[in-house]
Design a protein around this motif. Structure first.
Motif, short mmCIF file in Angstrom:
data_model
loop_
_atom_site.label_atom_id
_atom_site.label_comp_id
_atom_site.label_asym_id
_atom_site.label_seq_id
_atom_site.Cartn_x
_atom_site.Cartn_y
_atom_site.Cartn_z
N ALA A 60 0.84 -1.20 0.00
CA ALA A 60 0.00 0.00 0.00
C ALA A 60 0.87 1.25 0.00
CB ALA A 60 -0.93 0.00 1.21
N PHE A 61 0.46 2.23 -0.81
CA PHE A 61 1.13 3.53 -0.85
C PHE A 61 0.10 4.59 -0.50
CE2 PHE A 61 2.31 7.49 -2.92
CZ PHE A 61 3.65 7.62 -2.54
N GLU A 62 0.47 5.47 0.43
CA GLU A 62 -0.46 6.50 0.90
C GLU A 62 0.11 7.89 0.65
OE1 GLU A 62 -2.73 6.01 4.76
OE2 GLU A 62 -1.44 7.70 5.31
N LEU A 63 -0.69 8.72 0.02
CA LEU A 63 -0.31 10.12 -0.21
C LEU A 63 -1.30 11.00 0.55
CD1 LEU A 63 1.64 11.95 -2.00
CD2 LEU A 63 -0.35 12.23 -3.49
N LEU A 64 -0.77 11.81 1.46
CA LEU A 64 -1.62 12.64 2.30
C LEU A 64 -1.32 14.12 2.02
CD1 LEU A 64 -3.64 12.89 4.67
CD2 LEU A 64 -1.66 12.82 6.23
N VAL A 65 -2.37 14.87 1.76
CA VAL A 65 -2.27 16.32 1.56
C VAL A 65 -3.03 17.00 2.70
CG1 VAL A 65 -2.60 18.24 -0.04
CG2 VAL A 65 -2.32 15.91 -0.93
N GLU A 66 -2.36 17.88 3.43
CA GLU A 66 -2.99 18.55 4.57
C GLU A 66 -2.80 20.05 4.48
OE1 GLU A 66 -2.79 15.81 8.41
OE2 GLU A 66 -0.80 16.07 7.54
N GLY A 67 -3.84 20.79 4.85
CA GLY A 67 -3.79 22.26 4.84
C GLY A 67 -5.15 22.83 4.50
N ASN A 68 -5.49 23.92 5.10
CA ASN A 68 -6.78 24.56 4.84
C ASN A 68 -6.72 25.33 3.52
OD1 ASN A 68 -8.23 23.75 7.18
ND2 ASN A 68 -7.03 25.22 8.39
N LEU A 69 -7.37 24.77 2.49
CA LEU A 69 -7.38 25.34 1.15
C LEU A 69 -8.78 25.29 0.59
CD1 LEU A 69 -4.29 23.35 -0.20
CD2 LEU A 69 -4.27 25.74 0.53
N THR A 70 -9.00 26.04 -0.44
CA THR A 70 -10.32 26.03 -1.07
C THR A 70 -10.56 24.69 -1.77
OG1 THR A 70 -9.56 26.89 -3.20
CG2 THR A 70 -10.14 28.50 -1.49
N VAL A 71 -11.83 24.41 -2.00
CA VAL A 71 -12.21 23.18 -2.71
C VAL A 71 -11.54 23.12 -4.07
CG1 VAL A 71 -14.13 21.94 -3.78
CG2 VAL A 71 -14.41 22.94 -1.49
N MET A 72 -11.49 24.25 -4.78
CA MET A 72 -10.91 24.28 -6.12
C MET A 72 -9.41 24.02 -6.09
SD MET A 72 -13.30 24.51 -8.21
CE MET A 72 -12.30 24.74 -9.67
N MET A 73 -8.73 24.48 -5.04
CA MET A 73 -7.29 24.23 -4.92
C MET A 73 -7.02 22.74 -4.76
SD MET A 73 -5.87 27.33 -2.55
CE MET A 73 -5.64 28.99 -3.17
N TYR A 74 -7.81 22.09 -3.90
CA TYR A 74 -7.66 20.64 -3.73
C TYR A 74 -7.99 19.91 -5.03
CZ TYR A 74 -6.55 20.00 1.21
OH TYR A 74 -5.89 19.97 2.43
N GLN A 75 -9.03 20.36 -5.69
CA GLN A 75 -9.43 19.71 -6.94
C GLN A 75 -8.33 19.80 -7.99
OE1 GLN A 75 -13.54 20.06 -8.68
NE2 GLN A 75 -12.46 21.26 -10.25
N ASP A 76 -7.75 20.98 -8.12
CA ASP A 76 -6.68 21.16 -9.12
C ASP A 76 -5.48 20.29 -8.79
OD1 ASP A 76 -8.21 22.97 -10.50
OD2 ASP A 76 -7.23 24.75 -9.66
N PHE A 77 -5.14 20.20 -7.50
CA PHE A 77 -3.97 19.38 -7.15
C PHE A 77 -4.25 17.90 -7.39
CE2 PHE A 77 -1.18 17.13 -4.10
CZ PHE A 77 0.03 17.55 -4.61
N LEU A 78 -5.42 17.42 -7.02
CA LEU A 78 -5.75 16.01 -7.26
C LEU A 78 -5.72 15.69 -8.76
CD1 LEU A 78 -8.65 15.38 -4.70
CD2 LEU A 78 -6.30 14.54 -4.57
N ARG A 79 -6.14 16.63 -9.57
CA ARG A 79 -6.14 16.40 -11.01
C ARG A 79 -4.73 16.30 -11.59
NH1 ARG A 79 -11.01 20.25 -13.56
NH2 ARG A 79 -12.76 19.03 -12.67
N SER A 80 -3.74 16.76 -10.85
CA SER A 80 -2.35 16.71 -11.34
C SER A 80 -1.63 15.42 -10.94
CB SER A 80 -1.57 17.91 -10.80
OG SER A 80 -1.29 17.77 -9.40
N LEU A 81 -2.26 14.59 -10.12
CA LEU A 81 -1.60 13.39 -9.61
C LEU A 81 -1.45 12.34 -10.70
CD1 LEU A 81 -3.29 12.96 -6.11
CD2 LEU A 81 -1.06 13.97 -6.64
N THR A 82 -0.29 11.66 -10.67
CA THR A 82 -0.01 10.62 -11.66
C THR A 82 0.47 9.33 -10.98
OG1 THR A 82 2.27 11.38 -11.97
CG2 THR A 82 0.60 12.26 -13.47
N PHE A 83 0.20 8.22 -11.65
CA PHE A 83 0.73 6.92 -11.25
C PHE A 83 1.96 6.65 -12.10
CE2 PHE A 83 1.04 2.46 -12.59
CZ PHE A 83 1.24 1.82 -11.38
N THR A 84 3.05 6.21 -11.44
CA THR A 84 4.30 5.95 -12.13
C THR A 84 4.81 4.56 -11.79
OG1 THR A 84 4.88 8.30 -12.00
CG2 THR A 84 6.65 6.77 -12.53
#
Length: 232
Positions: A60-84
């Motif tokens: 199992a691999f776990e990626l955790l993002v923490e911080g008070n940000l807007t919904v759109m900021m989280y959405q944009d970052f999740l959309r940039s994630l890649t599997f390698t």
């Protein structure tokens, strides 16, 4: 698929929160993975002041993002994630499951969104290094009339196959060959079958057949020589 570029895993994800425009955390959990050569990451830095951390627990691999940000900021970052996947010979093919959850500023956690990645292995081609491993696949030699023959490769020539230690055939061709020009090889050094012939279009072809180690095929390749006994 093996050897593919990084795969976007959530480029169409859509986030919303009817109670708040802020989120505090996103968690991406990948299971069934070979975590020594596989991960989830982003080429883009996280939006400030978010903190991103990764951890491994078995497969199992776990990626955790923490911080008070807007919904759109989280959405944009999740959309940039890649599997390698970074190996040419995946020992564990099959499904990888990604589970994505987010939490709002009040601690409420979303239902998980699931993504399945199917890893398919690809048979990598063997590589012939006539000039030596890592020094080039091509080799240039010179022949002088009257010579006994000249090798078609350097003494350190080698065949490499990242996924197999056995080969079943090899073809060595001499183009624009005259009747007096031939390729010769050390027949006594191998049990492999090999036969040479001159085609109607002036190509001398040697076909080698038989299952043998890459090492044996490499040794046979190094024994090949070009010769031309003609004095004119």
């Amino acid at each position: 698929m093996e050897n593919s570029p990084p795969l976007l895993i959530a480029n169409d994800v859509s986030l919303s929160d009817s109670d708040s425009g802020m989120l505090s955390r996103a968690l991406v959990l990948m299971t069934g993975a070979d975590t020594t050569v596989e991960n989830v990451s982003s080429a883009s830095p996280p939006p400030f002041p978010a903190v991103v951390s990764g951890s491994v627990n078995g497969s199992a691999f776990e990626l955790l993002v923490e911080g008070n940000l807007t919904v759109m900021m989280y959405q944009d970052f999740l959309r940039s994630l890649t599997f390698t996947h970074t190996t040419d010979n995946p020992p564990d093919q099959g499904e990888r499951t990604l589970r994505i959850t987010v939490a709002d500023s009040q601690g409420a956690v979303s239902l998980p969104a699931l993504k399945t990645i199917i890893l398919v292995a690809e048979n990598d081609l063997p590589i012939v290094y006539l000039n030596g491993r890592g020094l080039g696949i091509n080799y240039t030699g010179s022949f002088t009339e009257g010579d006994a023959g000249v090798g078609i490769a350097v003494d350190s020539a080698v065949i490499l196959d990242l996924e197999n230690d056995q080969l079943v055939s090899m073809t060595v061709s001499l183009t624009n060959a005259l009747d007096s020009e031939v390729l010769v090889w050390n027949r006594s050094a191998t049990h492999l079958g090999a036969a040479g012939s001159l085609t109607a279009d002036g190509m001398f072809i040697v076909n080698v057949t038989g299952k043998a180690s890459v090492t044996e095929y490499s040794s046979l390749l190094r024994s090949f020589r070009y010769t031309n006994p003609s004095q004119s």
